[in-house]
Design an enzyme around this catalytic site. Structure first.
Site, PDB file in Angstrom:
ATOM      1  N   GLY A 259       0.776  -1.237   0.000  1.00 41.94           N
ATOM      2  CA  GLY A 259       0.000   0.000   0.000  1.00 41.94           C
ATOM      3  C   GLY A 259       0.805   1.284   0.000  1.00 41.94           C
ATOM      4  NE  ARG A 304      -0.548   2.221  -5.546  1.00 42.61           N
ATOM      5  CZ  ARG A 304      -1.713   2.087  -6.168  1.00 42.61           C
ATOM      6  NH1 ARG A 304      -1.918   2.681  -7.309  1.00 42.61           N
ATOM      7  NH2 ARG A 304      -2.689   1.367  -5.628  1.00 42.61           N
ATOM      8  CB  CYS A 381     -17.265   2.401 -28.422  1.00 45.79           C
ATOM      9  SG  CYS A 381     -16.664   2.185 -30.063  1.00 45.79           S
TER      10      CYS A 381
END
Ligand code: LLP
Length: 453
Positions: A259, A304, A381
């Site tokens: 974290g 991360r 899209c």
């Protein structure tokens, strides 16, 4: 160039970006766009920084620590090898991630397996690979792992994932009695049945097929305030002491999860591993002293913080469209320049999923033009297909420009999809002036390979 770019980035005199000593124009020409570009030296540097900072800080209070790289952020065979070569272990969260770690020849003992709903096949694979720890997440799973370990005639090393009531992420943390989410077992009593976490720990101890290594807690992601880690650690250490009192077993290990937050935008300040390691180490040492227990060995699982800043995504601009918009109150009109690139929400779902903010720059040239308020969008899209909500780009941004988005190394490729049948981009490693393909670009044949017609 500084955060949020990887440490190996720079600009040539003509304005082109280089990463790992490689000109991004050459990368685009050789590998095409979009492409995930990974700065190997930056990854290794961050892996080492976390390991050495935590080893030093926990060593100073008299215990040890293992750093597991959380593969969910990005796992390829080469990335798993880099982690191992830098002295990290690998945390996996599925049979697929486990397969990558094993393909990279990470020793089983250096692998952890997570998941709130592991299949029998995943658990058996982990047992057969001799993984160092299976993190169990429910009473049902404790029984399942025990049954499968008995079937294989082995003793499964397990940790119990608990919820401490501490949630963190962004700039703050909050603590509640009962977390309303699927992971872990609460440390707090429920009615007169006691604490689910304690009950699970006691259940593990009853099984001869299971070895209880310790207690695991993960409080959230992209955390920039270390207080949450300390608060959660306090709760876990108290539970450990309570378990010792109830059962006579003082477990050896405590995992504090991942974290650790990074910089996504210029000006963001990432958590400093040295600082946070020292804070946590000193805090847990104080808590154990107060509880009168010895310090356990610790582990952490950053994903991360190791790979996020090491990655950037390289795109080619396809269209530029000024759109006149009025602000939310129906007030003043202004122009937002929509810059469409050749990827989008299929290669980075985070802006659409979490409203995540990113930084982008034109990287193939310099520009003397003023900047305009731009929004970088993809080619999918739907109007929510946004890559960067808001960024200042040169007013002369045009079709054919190369554009890079910083700090996309974590949870970009790993959460990519084939929406609109877009082939997923390659992962290109750069180091010492050379590039190499870690994961090749998908082709139309890949996309059609599973379609049985
Ligand atoms: N350990 C456990 C048990 C986890 O659940 C996670 C992340 C980590 C470690 C690694 O966390 P990190 O250090 O990377 O923050 N997809 C989201 C993040 C979800 C993270 C889930 N668990 C995102 O893109 O921000």
């Amino acid at each position: 160039m500084g955060a949020p770019w990887s440490s190996g980035t720079g600009r040539l005199p003509d304005g082109a970006l280089t990463v790992g000593g490689v000109d991004v124009r050459g990368l685009a020409a050789q590998h095409g766009t979009p492409a995930y570009v990974l700065d190997e030296a930056d990854f290794r540097m961050r892996a080492r920084a976390y390991r050495t900072a935590f080893e030093a800080a926990f060593g100073a209070v008299g215990t040890g620590v293992d750093v597991y790289y959380a593969g969910k952020a990005l796992l390829t065979v080469a990335v798993a090898r880099w982690a191992r070569e830098e002295g990290l272990r690998v945390d996996t969260a599925s049979g697929g991630e486990l397969a990558v770690a094993l393909r990279a020849e990470v020793p089983g003992a250096g692998i952890g397996l997570h998941g709130n709903n592991k299949s029998d096949a995943e658990i058996l694979r982990a047992l057969d690979a001799g993984v160092g720890r299976i993190i169990v997440d429910s009473l049902v799973e404790i029984e399942r792992v025990a049954r499968l370990a008995a079937e294989r005639g082995v003793v499964a090393p397990v940790m119990v994932r608990v919820t401490t009531g501490v949630h963190a992420g962004g700039h703050e943390y909050i603590a509640t009695a009962h977390e309303d989410q699927k992971f872990g077992l609460s440390v707090n009593p429920v009615g007169d049945t006691g604490s689910p976490a304690m009950n699970a720990l006691l259940a593990v101890l009853k099984h001869p097929e299971l070895k209880l290594l310790g207690i695991h807690s993960h409080i959230g992601s992209q955390i920039l305030d270390p207080d949450g880690f300390e608060a959660a650690a306090r709760v876990v250490l108290r539970l450990r002491a309570d378990l010792a009192e109830r059962s006579g077993v003082l477990v050896d290990e405590v995992d504090l999860g991942g974290g650790y937050g990074i910089a996504y935008l210029p000006g963001d300040v990432a958590l400093d591993p040295e600082r946070v390691a020292k804070d946590i180490a000193q805090s847990v040492a104080g808590v154990c002293q107060d509880l009168g227990t010895s310090l356990p060995r610790f582990s952490i699982e950053p994903g991360r913080a190791i790979v996020g800043p090491a990655g950037l995504t390289l795109y080619t601009v396809g269209t530029v469209k000024p759109v006149t918009v009025s602000d939310a109150g129906g007030g003043a009109e202004f122009v937002r320049t929509y810059v469409s690139v050749d990827g989008g929400m299929s290669d980075n779902i985070r802006p659409a999923l979490y409203g995540a903010a990113y930084h982008a720059e034109v990287v193939g040239r310099s520009s003397a033009a003023d900047t305009v308020l731009a929004r970088v969008v993809g080619k999918h899209c739907e109007s929510g297909d946004i890559v960067v909500h808001e960024v200042q780009l040169p007013a002369d941004v045009r079709a054919g420009d190369l554009l890079a988005v910083a700090a996309t190394g974590a949870y970009g490729r790993s959460m990519a999809s084939n929406y609109n049948m877009l082939p997923r981009p390659p992962v290109i490693a750069v180091s010492d002036g050379a590039s190499r393909v870690l994961v090749r670009r998908e082709s139309e044949d890949d996309l059609l390979a599973l379609d049985q017609g």
